[in-house]
Design a protein around this motif. Structure first.
Motif, PDB file in Angstrom:
ATOM      1  N   ARG A 709     -15.799  71.038  45.244  1.00  0.00           N
ATOM      2  CA  ARG A 709     -16.036  69.744  45.126  1.00  0.00           C
ATOM      3  C   ARG A 709     -15.309  68.644  45.678  1.00  0.00           C
ATOM      4  O   ARG A 709     -14.197  68.946  46.017  1.00  0.00           O
ATOM      5  N   SER A 710     -15.810  67.538  46.069  1.00  0.00           N
ATOM      6  CA  SER A 710     -15.057  66.517  46.597  1.00  0.00           C
ATOM      7  C   SER A 710     -15.574  65.211  45.916  1.00  0.00           C
ATOM      8  O   SER A 710     -16.594  65.206  45.502  1.00  0.00           O
ATOM      9  N   GLY A 711     -14.638  64.340  46.019  1.00  0.00           N
ATOM     10  CA  GLY A 711     -14.924  62.883  45.504  1.00  0.00           C
ATOM     11  C   GLY A 711     -14.032  62.000  46.305  1.00  0.00           C
ATOM     12  O   GLY A 711     -13.115  62.176  46.912  1.00  0.00           O
ATOM     13  N   GLN A 712     -14.793  60.562  46.231  1.00  0.00           N
ATOM     14  CA  GLN A 712     -14.292  59.715  47.006  1.00  0.00           C
ATOM     15  C   GLN A 712     -14.360  58.287  46.195  1.00  0.00           C
ATOM     16  O   GLN A 712     -15.113  57.853  45.588  1.00  0.00           O
ATOM     17  N   GLY A 735     -16.461  66.017  38.500  1.00  0.00           N
ATOM     18  CA  GLY A 735     -15.673  64.806  39.243  1.00  0.00           C
ATOM     19  C   GLY A 735     -15.729  63.644  38.424  1.00  0.00           C
ATOM     20  O   GLY A 735     -16.767  63.263  37.534  1.00  0.00           O
ATOM     21  N   SER A 736     -14.684  62.570  38.528  1.00  0.00           N
ATOM     22  CA  SER A 736     -14.483  61.295  37.925  1.00  0.00           C
ATOM     23  C   SER A 736     -13.846  60.262  38.751  1.00  0.00           C
ATOM     24  O   SER A 736     -12.955  60.931  39.400  1.00  0.00           O
ATOM     25  N   LEU A 737     -14.048  59.122  38.703  1.00  0.00           N
ATOM     26  CA  LEU A 737     -13.329  58.363  39.176  1.00  0.00           C
ATOM     27  C   LEU A 737     -12.915  57.012  38.460  1.00  0.00           C
ATOM     28  O   LEU A 737     -13.406  56.836  37.214  1.00  0.00           O
ATOM     29  N   VAL A 752      -9.076  59.383  41.918  1.00  0.00           N
ATOM     30  CA  VAL A 752     -10.267  60.323  41.552  1.00  0.00           C
ATOM     31  C   VAL A 752      -9.834  61.835  41.166  1.00  0.00           C
ATOM     32  O   VAL A 752      -8.686  62.292  41.521  1.00  0.00           O
ATOM     33  N   ILE A 754     -10.929  65.805  39.747  1.00  0.00           N
ATOM     34  CA  ILE A 754     -11.776  66.872  39.662  1.00  0.00           C
ATOM     35  C   ILE A 754     -11.241  67.767  38.382  1.00  0.00           C
ATOM     36  O   ILE A 754     -10.140  68.158  38.685  1.00  0.00           O
TER      37      ILE A 754
END
Length: 1000
Positions: A709-712, A735-737, A752, A754
């Motif tokens: 998983r990735s997030g930005q 994931g969360s921001l 960010v 995970i």
């Protein structure tokens, strides 16, 4: 789902709730009663003794209910829980409800119209007897629960039901529940559809039956996962809010957003959730308490859903002035004296708690204070309010800060003075320019059905299964409005703010609404104001004639006068009783004890499973590589060899199982970038990282990595890669921001995260880019607190709810020395002195940031700020002081750091940092565990008897105190309890024998 309510009176009094698939059976423990009757007067029994119940949840086929008869001819809809009244235990069941609202397609809200209380300890309060009223006479009870003449004669001399006032309260039309979504949470916090909602997600602040339902929720938590799912599917457990909920259908011709093909209507909804933490009536609950809870605190959500799948949500809150104040009731309106009862210094901690919680939950807060500037009492409250806002830590340096950087802002608007002119309440609209900037920054929540099927009707897509929702926009802040009671004036301003947000949404859609739509919107808000006012003050809201029609009529003025007189009576003569009933419902009375539930089957299975954990679990050591790199917005290094950073000193045996990459400034933080996220550059880096990892994996003949998983968040990006073989051990990846830039509105700074479950171990990774600036360490500390308290995964899971936590990123803490001294110490290699003056080190030692986190010993030079392409610190005019901005911190007993270093990649003004860890995780073989669990369950049921529920419950009376009490030492009995007292002579004999064996 329809629920049958059944009763067994012999040999033990038991109540069963039976659905089409399962049965929940409850019986009061015989340790407190005998054959359903008390064996001792209440004065000789403790609350804990008289509040023990045995519970069993089984399939219908596994339970013999032949000895049970219907307790009520009407089916129930769910239980609100258990409560003790006058030393008796009562089960509360929802007996009737009305569908009043649709939050979005597939999510309905029911208003509770009737409840019944069934006694587990006595037959005195049974609604009727089967010998007196036959089951073939449905007219024995009328639809509204009123007794017919025959029943009235039979019960003429009966005792008044102990739960009569509770029944009136819960059946009064102010309580709501849902069987298909978490009604305690706003849409933004549950943007994804779920087949069943998780009871663990419920917001306790708005859960009014939390005291009654808690024993059943605790029982649910002890069940195996498949049994939890079965119990959830029955909808037996019911979560209730108090406040208001109503939907209005908007015909296609009146809807401001008209789909091209569908003729389906839109739905406009208002849901208000009243907090139960400082619940009370008008003069009994004022101001704030020491925990930061305020009276009459309400979260109100405006929802608008279109047939095309667009779902709009806007949330605002109201609440009493958050200082310690009181107001005594009186018979003369307007003469009730306001008294501030605590000093400013003693109030500030509670004030800060209140707004810290609001900022964590909603983001930046804009206070709208509508109190009078001329009335003495209200003026005193305003002055104190202003003082605390000015001294709030959310404002940082209030003198140096600007509106853009403050998390707490305030607008003072004397409502009565501003609306005293000929235009009346219409003049309230002059407040809009004062709120406009915040309204634009806060935005609103907007989501849409994702996928190619958007053009079809929402109804069709929901029938095919719960659709995936795509989040388009999030609400980043909130308006907190108050007057004195937070009723009449507040409702007018909140209606105006709701309309402003809807207008912004419609403008986003290049549309506008006609007057018919706004009339419906005003009508909803008028009903909302009436209902909230009835709860707090005993009557409908004043000024609703204006809210409803846009002007104040003579009839409306007369109605307001009548309501004012009624309020005076209620507040002086009825509110004490209403307050007491609320306190009973919420479990606040002195000596009031919750019911303890004992499950003879599943409690035993859980205990045995824990004892035999070695049969289905085993420890495993995994390797985790973590790296952080501030790219300074440059793409030049994407084609360089990243292996010195990603694969340092790696061989086949030391290859990591999990690789975590954190980038900062992955894009240039320009004004056009900081308000949105462009994933294209992140995806390029993902390919570059994976190519490097796979190249080295191939070199050693091991399996390749996969991007888990990735997030930005604008410039901050987090990527988690795992070996393909490890996927079988990983689940619940989320994931969360969390934004922290510009008071939480912009994503140039923030985090960010995970999280995952690796086998039985919960792991969380967080990359963060904190506030810049040499002297801004206080703001960096605040950024950390905002992230750790405000970032949430599903089921309200926080960063701290994990067994292993690793933070990585550009934390921006500097070295507290001048440039000349820092560079001189670097040349000398004196890293110890540099570290002694490191801001992060000093703030951690002082406990002001990253409490209880660890960092490995730093043996490398400061990673910031270099001239690009060379190993020379900044030679520009700014001559920035070198610092260890880029760090890796961790927390968790199962984590062990192996290495912590940097590497010479020179295409940025930072140097990348990496750390290696080993982590011991507990791997569970779910197949073996599930088989063992079922074996224990079946064996236990055979042991205690399965022919009928009363046999099952009878056998366990003698042993329920033993469950959960392990022996202190092998061979010794469990600790004594009130019912199990062990002979000291036997213990001494055992101890003596053990002592002889030891000496021999």
């Amino acid at each position: 789902m329809s629920i049958e309510i059944l009763l067994c009176t012999h040999p033990h009094r038991s109540i069963a709730l039976r659905t089409s698939t399962h049965v929940l059976v409850l019986r009061h423990s015989s340790s407190s009663t005998e054959n359903g009757q008390f064996t001792a007067p209440p004065s000789t029994k403790t609350s804990s003794e008289t509040a023990r119940c045995i519970v069993d949840f089984s399939t219908r086929e596994a339970v013999d209910l032949s000895d049970y008869r219907p307790l009520s001819p009407l089916a129930g809809e769910g239980t609100l829980g258990l409560i003790t009244i006058d030393h008796a235990i009562f089960l509360c069941v929802v007996a009737g409800s009305t569908n009043v609202a649709t939050a979005r397609p597939g999510e309905t809200v029911q208003r509770i119209d009737a409840v019944d209380f069934y006694c587990l300890t006595s037959s005195e309060y049974d609604p009727y007897s089967s010998h007196d009223v036959g089951f073939d006479t449905p007219d024995a009870l009328s639809l509204d629960g009123a007794d017919n003449d025959y029943s009235h004669d039979r019960r003429e001399n009966a005792l008044e039901h102990p739960c009569q006032e509770l029944k009136k309260l819960l059946s009064g039309g102010s309580f709501y529940y849902s069987g298909n979504f978490d009604v305690t949470s706003r849409l933004q916090d549950r943007s994804t559809y779920n087949a069943t909602f998780d009871y663990d997600d419920a917001d306790d602040q708005f859960l009014w039956n939390s005291y009654m339902i808690k024993p059943l929720l605790d029982f649910r938590a002890r069940l195996a996962t498949h049994e939890q799912n079965a119990l959830d599917t029955t909808r037996i457990l019911t979560l209730a809010i108090r406040g208001f909920a109503l939907s209005i259908i908007i015909p296609p011709m009146s809807s401001p957003v008209r789909p091209a093909s569908s003729g389906s209507p839109s739905v406009l909804t208002v849901i208000s959730r009243l907090s139960c933490r400082r619940a009370g009536t008008r003069f009994n609950a004022r101001g704030i308490d020491d925990e930061g809870n305020v009276a009459n605190f309400v979260e109100t959500e405006t929802l608008f859903c279109t047939p095309s799948g667009l779902c709009f949500s806007y949330v605002q809150i109201r609440g009493s002035v958050p200082v310690f104040w009181e107001q005594a009731p009186g018979l003369i309106p307007g003469q009730q004296k306001i008294q501030v009862i605590r000093s400013a210094e003693a109030t500030q901690p509670a004030f800060d708690k209140h707004f810290d919680e609001l900022e964590r939950k909603y983001g930046a807060v804009h206070v709208v204070n509508l109190l009078s500037e001329t009335k003495t009492g209200e003026m005193d409250l305003t002055n104190r309010y202003r003082y605390h806002v000015r001294h709030s830590p959310l404002n940082g340096d209030s003198e140096a800060g600007t509106d853009e950087t403050r998390l707490l802002r305030e607008t003072e608007f004397d409502f009565h003075a501003q609306t005293r002119g000929p235009t009346g309440y219409v003049a309230a609209e002059i407040i809009k320019p004062q709120l406009q900037d915040s309204a634009e920054q806060f935005a609103y929540f907007l989501c849409e059905l994702a996928g190619p099927a958007r053009s079809t009707s929402v109804k069709t897509k929901v029938q095919d299964g719960h659709p995936k929702m795509m989040v388009i926009l999030q609400q980043e802040g909130i308006f907190r409005t108050n007057c004195l009671d937070c009723l009449d004036r507040t409702n007018i301003i909140q209606t105006l703010i709701s309309r402003t947000a809807l207008e912004a949404f419609l403008d986003h859609c290049h549309s506008s609404a006609e007057s018919d739509f706004w009339i419906r919107h005003s009508s909803l808000w008028a009903d909302n104001g009436d209902n909230l006012s009835k709860i707090y003050a005993g009557t409908g809201a004043l000024k609703t004639s204006f809210t409803r029609h846009g002007k104040m009529s003579l009839a409306g003025a007369i109605a307001d006068a009548r309501k004012s007189a009624t309020r005076m009576y209620m507040n002086n003569f009825a509110d004490k009783g209403r307050q007491n009933t609320m306190d009973v419902l919420l479990g606040r009375l002195l000596g009031q004890m919750p019911v303890h539930l004992y499950d003879p089957i599943n409690d035993f299975v859980s205990l045995e499973l824990n004892k035999r954990a070695a049969e289905y679990s085993s420890p495993k050591t995994i390797r985790i590589w973590v790296g952080t790199f501030n790219l300074n917005g440059r793409l030049t290094g994407i084609n360089e060899d990243l292996s010195p950073w990603l694969c340092p000193d790696v061989d086949a045996k030391t290859q990591p199982d999990i690789v975590v990459i954190g980038f900062q400034e992955i894009v240039e933080l320009s004004p056009q970038h900081i308000m949105s996220t462009d994933p294209s550059i992140r995806q390029m880096w993902e390919k570059a990282v994976k190519a490097t990892l796979d190249r080295h994996a191939k070199k050693f003949g091991t399996e390749e990595y996969v991007l888990l998983r990735s997030g930005q968040l604008v410039g901050a990006a987090l990527m988690v890669f795992v070996k393909a073989a490890e996927l079988k051990n990983i689940r619940n990846v989320e994931g969360s921001l969390k934004k922290t830039g510009m008071s939480g509105m912009a994503g140039n700074k923030g985090a960010v995260a995970i999280r995952m479950d690796y086998a039985d171990t919960r792991i969380c990774f967080v990359t963060a880019h904190l506030a810049a600036g040499f002297a801004n360490y206080h703001e960096r500390n605040q950024n950390y607190n905002t992230i750790v308290h405000g970032l949430r995964f599903q089921r309200n899971c926080s960063i701290e709810d994990h067994d292993a936590i690793i933070w990585l990123g550009d934390f921006n803490y500097r070295i507290g020395l001048n440039d000349e001294n820092v560079r001189k110490l670097i040349q000398m290699g004196d890293l110890e002195t540099l570290y002694e003056n490191d801001q992060l080190n000093l703030q951690m030692v002082a406990g002001l940031t990253f409490p209880f986190y660890s960092e490995a010993r730093i043996t490398f030079l400061p990673t910031y700020r270099y001239d690009v392409g060379v190993d020379v610190y900044d030679t520009s005019e700014k001559h920035r002081i070198p610092a260890w901005c880029d760090r890796v911190l961790w927390k968790g007993k199962n984590l062990r750091n192996i290495s912590y270093n940097t590497c010479p990649l020179r295409f940025s003004d930072h140097r990348p940092v990496y750390a290696n860890f080993t982590s011991t995780v507990n791997v569970i073989n779910e197949t073996i565990k599930d088989r063992l669990s079922r074996e224990l369950y079946n064996q236990r049921r055979r042991d205690v008897g399965s022919s009928s529920t009363h046999n099952l419950l009878e056998v366990v009376d003698d042993e329920e105190d033993l469950i959960g009490y392990d022996p202190i030492e092998e061979g010794l009995p469990p600790a004594s309890s009130d019912r199990r007292k062990w002979s000291t002579s036997k213990i001494n004999h055992r101890t003596s024998s053990s002592s002889k064996e030891f000496h021999s």
